[in-house]
Every structure is written in structure tokens, then in C-alpha cells.
Design a protein around this motif. Sequence first.
Motif, PDB file in Angstrom:
ATOM      1  N   GLY A  26      -0.094   9.859  -1.468  1.00 45.41           N
ATOM      2  CA  GLY A  26       0.237   9.324  -0.154  1.00 45.41           C
ATOM      3  C   GLY A  26       1.681   8.903  -0.020  1.00 45.41           C
ATOM      4  O   GLY A  26       2.285   9.030   1.047  1.00 45.41           O
ATOM      5  N   GLY A  27       2.262   8.389  -1.106  1.00 49.59           N
ATOM      6  CA  GLY A  27       3.653   7.963  -1.054  1.00 49.59           C
ATOM      7  C   GLY A  27       4.607   9.103  -0.776  1.00 49.59           C
ATOM      8  O   GLY A  27       5.701   8.895  -0.229  1.00 49.59           O
ATOM      9  N   LEU A  28       4.222  10.331  -1.143  1.00 49.87           N
ATOM     10  CA  LEU A  28       5.013  11.520  -0.829  1.00 49.87           C
ATOM     11  C   LEU A  28       4.584  12.124   0.503  1.00 49.87           C
ATOM     12  O   LEU A  28       5.428  12.505   1.325  1.00 49.87           O
ATOM     13  CB  LEU A  28       4.873  12.565  -1.937  1.00 49.87           C
ATOM     14  CG  LEU A  28       5.374  12.174  -3.329  1.00 49.87           C
ATOM     15  CD1 LEU A  28       5.194  13.334  -4.303  1.00 49.87           C
ATOM     16  CD2 LEU A  28       6.831  11.739  -3.297  1.00 49.87           C
ATOM     17  N   ASN A  29       3.276  12.228   0.717  1.00 43.77           N
ATOM     18  CA  ASN A  29       2.771  12.858   1.942  1.00 43.77           C
ATOM     19  C   ASN A  29       3.308  12.198   3.203  1.00 43.77           C
ATOM     20  O   ASN A  29       3.602  12.878   4.196  1.00 43.77           O
ATOM     21  CB  ASN A  29       1.243  12.792   1.985  1.00 43.77           C
ATOM     22  CG  ASN A  29       0.585  13.652   0.941  1.00 43.77           C
ATOM     23  OD1 ASN A  29       1.248  14.359   0.191  1.00 43.77           O
ATOM     24  ND2 ASN A  29      -0.742  13.590   0.876  1.00 43.77           N
TER      25      ASN A  29
ATOM     26  N   CYS B 287       0.839  -1.190   0.000  1.00 44.57           N
ATOM     27  CA  CYS B 287       0.000   0.000   0.000  1.00 44.57           C
ATOM     28  C   CYS B 287       0.880   1.248   0.000  1.00 44.57           C
ATOM     29  O   CYS B 287       2.049   1.210   0.390  1.00 44.57           O
ATOM     30  CB  CYS B 287      -0.914   0.014   1.225  1.00 44.57           C
ATOM     31  SG  CYS B 287      -2.117  -1.331   1.275  1.00 44.57           S
ATOM     32  N   VAL B 288       0.295   2.361  -0.430  1.00 46.20           N
ATOM     33  CA  VAL B 288       1.085   3.580  -0.595  1.00 46.20           C
ATOM     34  C   VAL B 288       1.686   4.061   0.720  1.00 46.20           C
ATOM     35  O   VAL B 288       2.802   4.608   0.733  1.00 46.20           O
ATOM     36  CB  VAL B 288       0.244   4.690  -1.247  1.00 46.20           C
ATOM     37  CG1 VAL B 288      -0.150   4.285  -2.661  1.00 46.20           C
ATOM     38  CG2 VAL B 288      -0.994   5.036  -0.426  1.00 46.20           C
ATOM     39  N   ASP B 289       0.978   3.870   1.829  1.00 49.89           N
ATOM     40  CA  ASP B 289       1.538   4.310   3.107  1.00 49.89           C
ATOM     41  C   ASP B 289       2.716   3.433   3.522  1.00 49.89           C
ATOM     42  O   ASP B 289       3.711   3.921   4.078  1.00 49.89           O
ATOM     43  CB  ASP B 289       0.465   4.334   4.199  1.00 49.89           C
ATOM     44  CG  ASP B 289      -0.220   2.990   4.404  1.00 49.89           C
ATOM     45  OD1 ASP B 289      -0.221   2.154   3.468  1.00 49.89           O
ATOM     46  OD2 ASP B 289      -0.766   2.769   5.507  1.00 49.89           O
ATOM     47  N   GLU B 290       2.639   2.135   3.210  1.00 53.89           N
ATOM     48  CA  GLU B 290       3.757   1.247   3.530  1.00 53.89           C
ATOM     49  C   GLU B 290       4.960   1.540   2.645  1.00 53.89           C
ATOM     50  O   GLU B 290       6.111   1.452   3.097  1.00 53.89           O
ATOM     51  CB  GLU B 290       3.348  -0.216   3.379  1.00 53.89           C
ATOM     52  CG  GLU B 290       4.455  -1.188   3.780  1.00 53.89           C
ATOM     53  CD  GLU B 290       4.094  -2.645   3.581  1.00 53.89           C
ATOM     54  OE1 GLU B 290       4.999  -3.491   3.740  1.00 53.89           O
ATOM     55  OE2 GLU B 290       2.927  -2.940   3.254  1.00 53.89           O
ATOM     56  N   ARG B 291       4.722   1.904   1.391  1.00 52.78           N
ATOM     57  CA  ARG B 291       5.832   2.262   0.503  1.00 52.78           C
ATOM     58  C   ARG B 291       6.625   3.421   1.102  1.00 52.78           C
ATOM     59  O   ARG B 291       7.859   3.421   1.079  1.00 52.78           O
ATOM     60  CB  ARG B 291       5.291   2.612  -0.884  1.00 52.78           C
ATOM     61  CG  ARG B 291       4.717   1.421  -1.643  1.00 52.78           C
ATOM     62  CD  ARG B 291       4.055   1.853  -2.947  1.00 52.78           C
ATOM     63  NE  ARG B 291       3.337   0.768  -3.587  1.00 52.78           N
ATOM     64  CZ  ARG B 291       3.814  -0.015  -4.548  1.00 52.78           C
ATOM     65  NH1 ARG B 291       5.050   0.164  -4.980  1.00 52.78           N
ATOM     66  NH2 ARG B 291       3.078  -0.968  -5.077  1.00 52.78           N
ATOM     67  N   ALA B 292       5.913   4.415   1.634  1.00 50.12           N
ATOM     68  CA  ALA B 292       6.598   5.532   2.286  1.00 50.12           C
ATOM     69  C   ALA B 292       7.307   5.068   3.550  1.00 50.12           C
ATOM     70  O   ALA B 292       8.449   5.463   3.824  1.00 50.12           O
ATOM     71  CB  ALA B 292       5.600   6.636   2.612  1.00 50.12           C
TER      72      ALA B 292
END
Length: 313
Positions: free
Chosen positions: A258-261, A169-174
Motif C-alpha cells: 500500500g505504501g507504494l500503490n 497507517c500505510v496509506d497515510e505514509r504514502a
Amino acid sequence: MFSNESRGGGRGAPLLIAVAATAACLAGCGSGSASGHPDAGSVGSLQTATADGARPATGKPTATAARPSAGGRPTASGRTAETLPLAGRVIVIDPGHNPTNYEHTAEINRKVNVGNGRKECDTTGTETNAGYPEAQYTLDVSRRVRALLTARGAKVILTQDGNRAYGPCVDERARIGNQARADAALSIHADGAPTADYGFHVIAPTSMHVGGADTRAIAAPSYRLATTLRAAFAAATKEPFADYLGGGKGLMVRSDLGGLNMSTVPKVFIECGNMRNAHDAKALTDPAWRQDAALGIADGLTTFVEDASRGKG
């Protein structure tokens, strides 16, 4: 790409693709191995230029920045690990999407926190008109970038290496970049814009402090990473800046990814071209061009990390 996590800004609401249609298209059209996971050197379906999708012969935006110097790269002359330009540095590479996301629609449609709202865990990504999937492109180029950066002494972490059923997920990628305390992080994508649009662009995070997102400390270095990467990628690939967003400058600053935020380390996205444009698709499916793309990305990351270590920028 067809993704509210990566699609170019300023073009309205993200495209919604029916689950059944997505599964049917990607399952039937994708190239690569039976599992959907490409080999690093795999060749996608080549797409020839057509009159309505070809890049115009004149009026192209051009990149004027020079390619970063090759000085300091590892050679065969016996340099030790300590003398390599990226020795001791950590770089996280995020191959956008996942080749088998389309088989896990319930999981990737689950909403996650992106700081200033909630968005889908992940999306399937786009593909060329001939069926070469974005997720296969991003994984191939990411592996090539990893090889180049590793040879320069960096520790390179991929958020996924074709070894996960879906996502992350995008939050995990970050979070992967944050936990690694990466010197730089990059999410690799390709766009899914209308067929007449062409070119690449880089996306940097805006400075924000809302909800769980706080990019105030990384906004400025991420912008420097974006401009450095933009110059290196243009020099290596000769791909022009995108003509359909960002005023033709090849650079966007956005607050909806989300990956940046959720990143706490310098991070950007790169949309390497438009998979729906015939000229861009021909490049994106060419292994030799993908190697040039990987070199441009590696050069941009190397220059940024070296400059940061010297206190430049």
C-alpha cells in the motif's frame, strides 16, 4: 520483516503472529529506552554468527555498480544554501513500523484502502533472534539519513520520528509524501526471512491504475530510484544482493504494498538485510554499519534527485 506490507515477494502468505505473543516478545526483548524509542546512536544487542545462520563463505551474489561520486556534497568551506546539491528539494523518509505498534494491536489491525484491495493499517515488524526490533533499526537509520540529506540542503520529512503511539497507517505514509510533493520517498525496512537467507533488496511499484491507486506516472522514475539506490547501498555497506528472491538481483517490482500503490511521487522500499540471519543481524545491530547504510541511502537519493533535476534517466 513479518509484514504483508514489506516482506519479500514470492514466498507465500504473510506470517501471522498472535497478538499476545507479539506483545510479550517485543515488550520483553526490545532494546532502547523505556518507551521503546531508540536514540539515534543507540546500540542494539549484537548477535554472533552460528553455523546454520551464517552467510556462506562462497557463492555470494555480488554488487558490481560503483558508488556514486562524492562531488557536490557540502563542505566546511562556506558553501551557501543555494549551492548545496539538494537545495530546494524535498525528500520523505519513512521509518518502517513503529517501536510501540505492539501496544496498539486493534489500531494497526484495522484495514485501510491500498488501491487494489484492503490491508492492515500497519504491522509490528520483525526482530533479530537476540531481540533487536526492526522498528528500532528503521528509526535509527532514518534519523541518520535525515542528518546527511539535510547537510546537503534537502528538506527532509520523516513520516514518524518516535513521536506517535502507533503507525502511521500505510496509506497515510504514502499520503505524507504526496502532500509534500516529494522529489523522492523511501520506506526503510529490514526483512524477517528464514535464517539461512541473507542480503538486501529494493522494491519498486508496478505500473497500475486500479481503485484508488494510480502509479502509471511514477513507475518508471521509481524503478530508476530503485536501481540507483541499490548500487549506492551495495557500495557503501558491501552487503550482497538478497539470495532468496528476485533472482539474486536485489530488486523486486510488486503490486501488493500500500505504501507504494498509493504514492503519487517516486517511491521505493529497501529491505536492508535479513534480521534472522546471524551475519546480517550482526551488521544491522552495529552502529558503524548503520552509518554506512545511511550514507549509501543518502548517496542513492542524492544521485537520483540530481539526475532527475538534470533531466537524466
